[in-house]
Design a protein around this motif. Sequence first.
Motif, PDB file in Angstrom:
ATOM      1  N   LEU A  52      -7.915   3.059 -13.558  1.00  0.00           N
ATOM      2  CA  LEU A  52      -7.942   1.756 -12.893  1.00  0.00           C
ATOM      3  C   LEU A  52      -7.280   1.816 -11.522  1.00  0.00           C
ATOM      4  O   LEU A  52      -7.792   1.256 -10.551  1.00  0.00           O
ATOM      5  CB  LEU A  52      -7.251   0.700 -13.764  1.00  0.00           C
ATOM      6  CG  LEU A  52      -8.008   0.230 -14.998  1.00  0.00           C
ATOM      7  CD1 LEU A  52      -7.132  -0.689 -15.838  1.00  0.00           C
ATOM      8  CD2 LEU A  52      -9.286  -0.482 -14.597  1.00  0.00           C
ATOM      9  N   GLU A  53      -6.136   2.507 -11.443  1.00  0.00           N
ATOM     10  CA  GLU A  53      -5.448   2.642 -10.159  1.00  0.00           C
ATOM     11  C   GLU A  53      -6.300   3.416  -9.162  1.00  0.00           C
ATOM     12  O   GLU A  53      -6.376   3.052  -7.982  1.00  0.00           O
ATOM     13  CB  GLU A  53      -4.105   3.344 -10.350  1.00  0.00           C
ATOM     14  CG  GLU A  53      -3.059   2.470 -11.026  1.00  0.00           C
ATOM     15  CD  GLU A  53      -1.761   3.215 -11.297  1.00  0.00           C
ATOM     16  OE1 GLU A  53      -1.614   4.363 -10.838  1.00  0.00           O
ATOM     17  OE2 GLU A  53      -0.904   2.640 -11.985  1.00  0.00           O
ATOM     18  N   ARG A  54      -6.964   4.497  -9.637  1.00  0.00           N
ATOM     19  CA  ARG A  54      -7.848   5.256  -8.757  1.00  0.00           C
ATOM     20  C   ARG A  54      -8.987   4.386  -8.250  1.00  0.00           C
ATOM     21  O   ARG A  54      -9.354   4.437  -7.080  1.00  0.00           O
ATOM     22  CB  ARG A  54      -8.402   6.485  -9.484  1.00  0.00           C
ATOM     23  CG  ARG A  54      -7.503   7.692  -9.405  1.00  0.00           C
ATOM     24  CD  ARG A  54      -8.223   8.951  -9.828  1.00  0.00           C
ATOM     25  NE  ARG A  54      -8.741   8.877 -11.167  1.00  0.00           N
ATOM     26  CZ  ARG A  54      -8.110   9.296 -12.252  1.00  0.00           C
ATOM     27  NH1 ARG A  54      -6.911   9.822 -12.140  1.00  0.00           N
ATOM     28  NH2 ARG A  54      -8.667   9.202 -13.439  1.00  0.00           N
ATOM     29  N   LEU A  57      -7.641   2.018  -5.643  1.00  0.00           N
ATOM     30  CA  LEU A  57      -7.401   2.744  -4.400  1.00  0.00           C
ATOM     31  C   LEU A  57      -8.713   3.067  -3.694  1.00  0.00           C
ATOM     32  O   LEU A  57      -8.817   2.961  -2.472  1.00  0.00           O
ATOM     33  CB  LEU A  57      -6.613   4.032  -4.665  1.00  0.00           C
ATOM     34  CG  LEU A  57      -5.146   3.851  -5.051  1.00  0.00           C
ATOM     35  CD1 LEU A  57      -4.544   5.188  -5.468  1.00  0.00           C
ATOM     36  CD2 LEU A  57      -4.366   3.254  -3.892  1.00  0.00           C
ATOM     37  N   ARG A  58      -9.736   3.462  -4.472  1.00  0.00           N
ATOM     38  CA  ARG A  58     -11.047   3.755  -3.893  1.00  0.00           C
ATOM     39  C   ARG A  58     -11.642   2.503  -3.257  1.00  0.00           C
ATOM     40  O   ARG A  58     -12.174   2.536  -2.140  1.00  0.00           O
ATOM     41  CB  ARG A  58     -11.998   4.302  -4.956  1.00  0.00           C
ATOM     42  CG  ARG A  58     -13.314   4.817  -4.378  1.00  0.00           C
ATOM     43  CD  ARG A  58     -14.422   4.852  -5.402  1.00  0.00           C
ATOM     44  NE  ARG A  58     -14.725   3.566  -5.956  1.00  0.00           N
ATOM     45  CZ  ARG A  58     -15.392   2.581  -5.326  1.00  0.00           C
ATOM     46  NH1 ARG A  58     -15.781   2.736  -4.093  1.00  0.00           N
ATOM     47  NH2 ARG A  58     -15.638   1.445  -5.926  1.00  0.00           N
ATOM     48  N   ALA A  59     -11.538   1.360  -3.968  1.00  0.00           N
ATOM     49  CA  ALA A  59     -12.075   0.103  -3.432  1.00  0.00           C
ATOM     50  C   ALA A  59     -11.328  -0.308  -2.159  1.00  0.00           C
ATOM     51  O   ALA A  59     -11.938  -0.760  -1.185  1.00  0.00           O
ATOM     52  CB  ALA A  59     -11.985  -0.997  -4.482  1.00  0.00           C
ATOM     53  N   ALA A  63     -12.917  -0.632   1.527  1.00  0.00           N
ATOM     54  CA  ALA A  63     -12.789  -1.862   2.327  1.00  0.00           C
ATOM     55  C   ALA A  63     -12.221  -1.536   3.709  1.00  0.00           C
ATOM     56  O   ALA A  63     -12.690  -2.067   4.716  1.00  0.00           O
ATOM     57  CB  ALA A  63     -11.903  -2.869   1.604  1.00  0.00           C
ATOM     58  N   ARG A  64     -11.221  -0.640   3.762  1.00  0.00           N
ATOM     59  CA  ARG A  64     -10.654  -0.240   5.050  1.00  0.00           C
ATOM     60  C   ARG A  64     -11.691   0.513   5.882  1.00  0.00           C
ATOM     61  O   ARG A  64     -11.787   0.337   7.093  1.00  0.00           O
ATOM     62  CB  ARG A  64      -9.425   0.644   4.854  1.00  0.00           C
ATOM     63  CG  ARG A  64      -8.156  -0.106   4.551  1.00  0.00           C
ATOM     64  CD  ARG A  64      -6.926   0.776   4.663  1.00  0.00           C
ATOM     65  NE  ARG A  64      -6.998   1.993   3.893  1.00  0.00           N
ATOM     66  CZ  ARG A  64      -6.688   2.108   2.601  1.00  0.00           C
ATOM     67  NH1 ARG A  64      -6.261   1.056   1.945  1.00  0.00           N
ATOM     68  NH2 ARG A  64      -6.783   3.262   1.991  1.00  0.00           N
ATOM     69  N   ARG A  65     -12.491   1.338   5.206  1.00  0.00           N
ATOM     70  CA  ARG A  65     -13.506   2.141   5.894  1.00  0.00           C
ATOM     71  C   ARG A  65     -14.569   1.246   6.530  1.00  0.00           C
ATOM     72  O   ARG A  65     -15.058   1.520   7.610  1.00  0.00           O
ATOM     73  CB  ARG A  65     -14.155   3.102   4.894  1.00  0.00           C
ATOM     74  CG  ARG A  65     -15.059   4.137   5.495  1.00  0.00           C
ATOM     75  CD  ARG A  65     -15.538   5.100   4.440  1.00  0.00           C
ATOM     76  NE  ARG A  65     -16.386   4.471   3.481  1.00  0.00           N
ATOM     77  CZ  ARG A  65     -17.708   4.330   3.627  1.00  0.00           C
ATOM     78  NH1 ARG A  65     -18.308   4.762   4.690  1.00  0.00           N
ATOM     79  NH2 ARG A  65     -18.421   3.749   2.691  1.00  0.00           N
ATOM     80  N   GLU A  66     -14.915   0.138   5.852  1.00  0.00           N
ATOM     81  CA  GLU A  66     -15.952  -0.758   6.351  1.00  0.00           C
ATOM     82  C   GLU A  66     -15.406  -1.890   7.220  1.00  0.00           C
ATOM     83  O   GLU A  66     -16.182  -2.643   7.806  1.00  0.00           O
ATOM     84  CB  GLU A  66     -16.697  -1.389   5.168  1.00  0.00           C
ATOM     85  CG  GLU A  66     -17.498  -0.420   4.349  1.00  0.00           C
ATOM     86  CD  GLU A  66     -18.180  -1.080   3.172  1.00  0.00           C
ATOM     87  OE1 GLU A  66     -17.899  -2.271   2.895  1.00  0.00           O
ATOM     88  OE2 GLU A  66     -18.994  -0.422   2.517  1.00  0.00           O
TER      89      GLU A  66
END
Length: 198
Positions: A52-54, A57-59, A63-66
């Motif tokens: 869940l933490e991964r 972090l991926r989400a 979001a930061r990437r986009e």
Amino acid sequence: MSAIDWGDAPTWLGVVFAAAAAGAAVWTLASQRAQIREQREFIAVQSANLALEREELRAAAEARREAQAKQAYMHQQMEGCEWGDDGDVVPDHWVVSVQNRSDTPLHDLELRFGTAYLASEVHDLPPTALHGPNEGERRELPVAILGPGRALRFRSQCWSRATVHNNRPTLFFTDGNGLRWQLDSHGKLEEAPAVPGT
């Protein structure tokens, strides 16, 4: 009948201690099995938490990437120079306004119409006149850089009505992190292939 020989005290003591040792061994094995079961349950819970933490972090990274790419704004409309029999303007070209609403420059901007056509011209546009008729200085295509808060207006060639309708605009640009994006006329944003030669 003969009397049963029950043995001597040391033999009995040996049997009692052997039974006690066997009982202790059974109890130890049961205890170890319970501990192993608890450890497996703990590991399963921890693995689920880590997954869940991964995912979170991926989400967050996605979001930061986009984030900057989502600040690119595009408004498109069809325009025409001639009036039809019904009194309406016959659309023969696209006019597309693009604004960088982020705080970081966008790079290598180009506008494609359908899959085969590039914009015929592009001009600087005052951000306050994003949808107005005023245009600024003409720019080279593709536009190398569009600063924060700046805007551009792209125009297509003049075509037949069917060609205009069948060749909707798509904006291509590179964000401040070097990622290449495309934004279509329906507002769909997705990563695009890299610019050839980069």
